[in-house]
Design a protein around this motif. Structure first.
Motif, mmCIF file in Angstrom:
data_model
loop_
_atom_site.group_PDB
_atom_site.id
_atom_site.type_symbol
_atom_site.label_atom_id
_atom_site.label_comp_id
_atom_site.label_asym_id
_atom_site.label_seq_id
_atom_site.Cartn_x
_atom_site.Cartn_y
_atom_site.Cartn_z
ATOM 1 N N SER A 297 114.808 93.915 92.800
ATOM 2 C CA SER A 297 114.926 93.146 91.554
ATOM 3 C C SER A 297 113.817 93.566 90.609
ATOM 4 N N ALA B 198 113.511 92.541 96.993
ATOM 5 C CA ALA B 198 113.707 91.103 97.160
ATOM 6 C C ALA B 198 114.173 90.766 98.565
ATOM 7 N N LYS C 83 110.857 93.071 88.053
ATOM 8 C CA LYS C 83 109.812 92.098 87.763
ATOM 9 C C LYS C 83 109.845 91.700 86.289
ATOM 10 N N ARG C 84 109.213 90.597 85.987
ATOM 11 C CA ARG C 84 109.157 90.145 84.596
ATOM 12 C C ARG C 84 108.160 91.023 83.838
ATOM 13 N N ASN C 85 108.664 91.773 82.869
ATOM 14 C CA ASN C 85 107.826 92.735 82.170
ATOM 15 C C ASN C 85 107.612 92.395 80.705
ATOM 16 N N GLU D 114 105.434 98.986 90.464
ATOM 17 C CA GLU D 114 104.800 98.172 89.421
ATOM 18 C C GLU D 114 105.820 97.331 88.660
ATOM 19 N N LEU D 115 107.061 97.809 88.586
ATOM 20 C CA LEU D 115 108.072 97.082 87.813
ATOM 21 C C LEU D 115 109.219 96.551 88.666
ATOM 22 N N TRP D 116 109.360 97.029 89.906
ATOM 23 C CA TRP D 116 110.445 96.591 90.784
ATOM 24 C C TRP D 116 109.848 96.093 92.096
ATOM 25 N N GLU D 117 110.601 95.222 92.768
ATOM 26 C CA GLU D 117 110.188 94.751 94.077
ATOM 27 C C GLU D 117 111.410 94.595 94.977
#
Length: 952
Positions: free
Chosen positions: A712, A910, A714-716, A905-908
């Motif tokens: 998912s 889930a 991340k909130r950027n 840094e922008l995705w993880e």
């Protein structure tokens, strides 16, 4: 004395001659300067030069006393000079918009009914379809050469007249807003709603406290020349080659343009042959026989009775549904099929030649039902292409040849259609009007429709492109008609179209083989001029969501030499339109579950009743992006890099589930091979991320397992202005590619971008006062890549712009800041991923250095914005530049670690699940999760027909 007198006379004559020559030279210079200023003013304006810069100043809504803009702090004399220059500047016209230029079209009243489904704008006269060679365009006369006295006087009068108009009606007052201000110095003066650091507020140019004037001046100079005049890159003329030389002299501008742009030698050969046949008069029919006994257009009236639609019909009609589908939305197609299926009807499915994944899904589905067949042939149809009509005619011929399929009506549907009435209602209605043909006409001036639709132009399709080749005449003797290419035709008329050899059918097949959007006109014209004309009903029993303001963006010009429109997707707010009973309607379009699925849920509940309480996945939607059978060549190197990194993020999450026990390898894996499948995952119409199914070797058992990882985003995006800020219009900002201006979303969900992608910046706004904001793009090494202003009017909802950045973009996490009055308002981040693959193979160092080192001389545009770094408090770090230089040379496992660090840094990850047997004791099975592509989805699952003949 005589000699001295002669010498004096010669000297006087020489001086007189010299003065006369200088006078003549001065006069000529003034005349030429006057003429050239007129010409250069027009030319600069059309190229986006200085006149556009002046327009931008006036658009921003910040005017001085005389309607022109002054730089803050300029001396009075300099201000007067600027005023004088503005006063004598020629007005601009026809400003050429740069790439990605955004501006709303003039407002057009949205039609709520919108059943008049034409794919070409109604405001045809306002659309430019001449960029591929106009049929008649007067050439601009060169100014500044030799002119007669009358011509010079006329031009001088023209100059003075335009200058007067310029003074009285300064440009920009009627300019539409919501657009990027691409050129010129930024307006800052009294009454300004924007200011520079150090620019102050007001004509005096007071400096803002805490700002150094030198930095402010430097910032203004940097920002002022953001977009220098850029010459349009014109490709050198192609060396057109043929297998055989053309049989005629090809002189038409449009045909020459088509030949220069076509890619293959076969296509050029065909274009030349078609052009020559048309030039010799051997291609188009000149006169066609009309067989309709009526004068004018027939239109039988039919009545819609909601209460009696479900009544028993002694001999119900049987329908042949022709489903024309493409893309990868297999679940939405299965949902449509489930809604329209009945064992009494027949389903003939054509899948586009380029949609192999969907073709495999449809073939497997067809094996379950005896009344479902897939065309044994496939075509690569394009919007507006002649191939679409060919596909329909071939499908009709196939249906007539199927002796075991006894059908009464032909109905065409796409995967973006959905029923808004039940099957029983449709059958009852068509049984009552079994002799009618339901087809929607344009319903406006016929001559205008012909011109708007391009029926008086010659087109030819090859290389999956519709090429415009010139003009042609409409055949005499018939009335040409057209409208929507979605229709319901009875078998009698279909047999006539396919089997008749009369002059009307033969001539129309010839004529429409070289016509733009032929399916929107062929059946209309044949029906209206045939002996079946009295069976025509001007209603195709459908409702279409036309929003011309959003749908007419000329979005098909890359495949068609014309400007066209496309309907918008329905949303829940449109549901009331499906319940209207003013006229019979049984289908609606368009629907896209990846845009909005809730409206389909509402329709299902309305038609068939709600699903039982607790039914899983009612608000979930999955759409395929990649399947192993497609082959790795179907993916770009950017996609391949991301999907592999997503898989590794999933394996890292699986290993972390053991809480770091170094002795247990049961949940530790080594990645193997390319991804098995990739899906988009949505929940409640919100994008939730990617689902990547992949193979991995379990380190404890050394066995291959298949896992699925959910990653998912991340909130950027974050607001940086305080909550009490007076600026509150901005709601969201995002950077991506494949911006869909019609549906106002990025089709590249999640923004998977690499160094060679052309990025677009989008902002979403709430309503409020007019405002101008500054957008600043910053690369991973804190180099300011671009900065520009956007003027947002009171009613703007979205703005987007693609800055013309030099490539390759430096890999890493970028940031984009939005400023108001040069104070931070918001910031969003996006990733330009370093590529681990080149041409689907692990990247070599020489290719990595080319793609990962950033643009030449570290310059994203012609001008450097280095002077803005101290103003925006962006430190320049030599260490980050050195680190970026070292990273650019990485390959192999070191490159993978860099990629995973940047992606992380922008995705993880889930979650992760097992698609089959697994040795990891804490790993859940994918079918038992709510998110996996293998989890239950009752909405789209198909089964055997019930006793009533229905699936749903």
């Amino acid at each position: 004395m005589v000699g001295g007198s002669c010498a004096r006379r010669l000297a006087r004559r020489s001086r007189s001659a010299l003065i006369a020559a200088l006078t003549v030279l001065l006069v000529q210079t003034l005349i030429v300067w006057n003429f050239s200023s007129l010409d250069s003013g027009e030319e600069r304006d059309s190229r986006g030069g200085s006149s556009l810069r002046e327009k931008r100043d006036q658009v921003a809504g910040n005017k001085g006393g005389n309607g022109h803009y002054l730089e803050p702090g300029a001396p009075a004399r300099q201000q007067r000079q600027q005023q004088q220059q503005h006063r004598h500047s020629p007005p601009g016209r026809g400003v050429q918009q740069p790439d990605g230029y955004y501006s709303h079209r003039p407002k057009e009243k949205t039609r709520v009914d919108s059943n008049n489904e034409n794919s070409v704008p109604k405001d045809f006269e306002n659309i430019d379809n001449s960029n591929f060679g106009a049929r008649s365009q007067p050439q601009r006369q060169t100014v500044g050469g030799a002119h007669s006295k009358e011509q010079r006087e006329h031009l001088q009068e023209k100059v003075h007249a335009r200058q007067q108009v310029w003074r009285e009606n300064p440009p920009g007052l009627g300019r539409s807003s919501n657009e990027v201000l691409p050129l010129g110095h930024r307006p800052v003066m009294a009454g300004s709603n924007s200011s520079y650091p150090g620019g102050g507020h007001g004509a005096g140019g007071r400096s803002r406290q805490g700002q150094r004037p030198s930095q402010a001046s430097q910032a203004q100079a940097q920002h002022r020349h953001l977009h220098p005049n850029r010459k349009q890159a014109t490709a050198p003329p192609l060396d057109v080659t043929y297998d055989q030389p053309p049989k005629c002299d090809i002189s038409g501008k449009e045909a020459i343009s088509a030949l220069s742009r076509s890619k293959s030698k076969e296509c050029r050969q065909q274009i030349a042959e078609v052009y020559c046949r048309h030039k010799d008069g051997r291609l188009m029919p000149e006169k066609v026989t009309r067989y309709c006994p009526l004068e004018g257009k027939a239109n039988a009236n039919v009545h819609w009775e909601e209460d009696s639609a479900e009544s028993f019909t002694p001999k119900p009609v049987r329908i042949a549904f022709v489903l024309v589908v493409h893309g990868r939305a297999s679940r939405q197609f299965q949902r449509l099929f489930k809604a329209i299926y009945h064992s009494s009807h027949f389903y003939y499915i054509h899948v586009d030649q380029r949609s192999n994944y969907l073709h495999r899904q449809v073939q497997a589905m067809a094996l379950q039902y005896s009344n479902v067949r897939v065309t044994p042939w496939r075509m690569a149809t394009i919007w507006g292409g002649a191939s679409l009509l060919t596909m329909y005619l071939r499908s009709m011929a196939d249906l007539l040849a199927m002796k075991d399929w006894s059908w009464d009506f032909f109905i065409n549907l796409s995967a973006a259609d959905y029923p808004i009435r039940t099957n029983n209602q449709l059958v009852a209605f068509l049984s009552k009007y079994r002799d009618m043909n339901f087809i929607k006409s344009h319903g406006r001036d016929n001559a205008r429709f012909i011109r708007k639709q391009g029926l008086d132009r010659l087109f030819y399709e090859c290389d999956t492109h519709m090429w415009r080749l010139g003009d042609r005449k409409i055949p005499e003797g018939i009335s040409v008609d057209g409208g929507s290419d979605w229709f319901l035709l009875n078998r009698m008329f279909v047999e006539y179209v396919i089997n008749s050899k009369d002059d009307l059918v033969n001539s129309m097949k010839r004529f429409y083989a070289y016509t733009l959007l032929p399916a929107e006109s062929f059946f209309h014209t044949v029906l209206e001029n045939s002996a079946h004309c009295e069976s025509m009903v001007d209603n195709n029993l459908r409702i279409t969501n036309w929003n011309r303001k959003l749908g007419c963006k000329c979005q098909y010009k890359h495949i068609v030499d014309w400007c066209g429109c496309s309907p918008n997707d329905f949303k829940p707010a449109d549901f009331h339109r499906f319940q209207q009973t003013a006229r019979p309607t049984f289908f609606a379009r368009k629907f896209e579950a990846s845009v909005n699925q809730e409206v389909l849920n509402q329709l299902d509940a309305y038609l068939f009743g709600p699903f039982p309480q607790g039914t899983p996945a009612l608000r979930s939607y999955w759409e395929s992006v990649h399947d192993e059978a497609d082959g790795v060549a179907a993916l770009s190197d950017t996609q391949l890099t991301y999907y592999h990194s997503f898989s590794r993020l999933g394996l890292a999450r699986a290993a972390a589930s053991l809480q770091g026990d170094p002795q247990d390898n049961s949940c530790r894996y080594f990645p193997m091979g390319h991804p098995v499948s990739v899906h988009l995952y949505f929940q409640s119409d919100q994008f939730q991320g990617y689902l990547v199914k992949h193979h991995a070797t379990n380190l404890a058992t050394s066995k291959l397992e298949t896992l699925e990882t959910w990653v998912s985003l991340k909130r950027n995006f974050r607001m940086t202005a305080p909550s009490s800020s007076t600026f509150s219009r901005l709601q969201f900002a995002e950077i991506g590619t494949e911006w869909d201006a019609k549906e106002r979303l990025f089709r590249n969900f999640g923004g998977l971008m690499g160094p060679m992608d052309e990025t677009v910046g989008m902002q979403k706004w709430s309503k409020g006062p007019n405002v101008t904001v500054t957008v600043v793009w910053i690369d991973p090494t804190n180099v300011i890549a671009a900065t520009y202003d956007i003027l947002i009017d009171a009613g703007a909802e979205f703005t987007h712009y693609r800055p013309p950045l030099n490539q390759p973009l430096r890999p890493g996490v970028w940031s984009v800041r939005i400023l108001h009055h040069w104070s931070p308002v918001a910031e969003t981040r996006f990733l330009v991923a370093p590529l681990a693959f080149s041409k689907h193979q692990p990247i070599r160092q020489e290719d990595a250095l080319k793609l990962h080192s950033g643009p030449a001389k570290n310059s994203y545009m012609e001008q450097s914005f280095h002077g803005l770094n101290p103003v925006l408090n962006i430190p320049v770090s030599l260490d980050s530049l050195e680190r970026a230089k070292r990273n650019a040379a990485l390959t192999g496992s070191e490159l993978e670690r860099w990629v995973d660090g940047a992606v992380g840094e922008l995705w993880e990850a889930a979650d992760v699940c097992a698609a089959g047997p697994t040795a990891c004791p804490v790993m859940q099975a994918c079918p038992k999760t709510r998110w996996s592509s293998l989890s239950p989805d009752p909405k789209a699952q198909l089964g055997a027909p019930g006793a009533d003949g229905r699936i749903r």
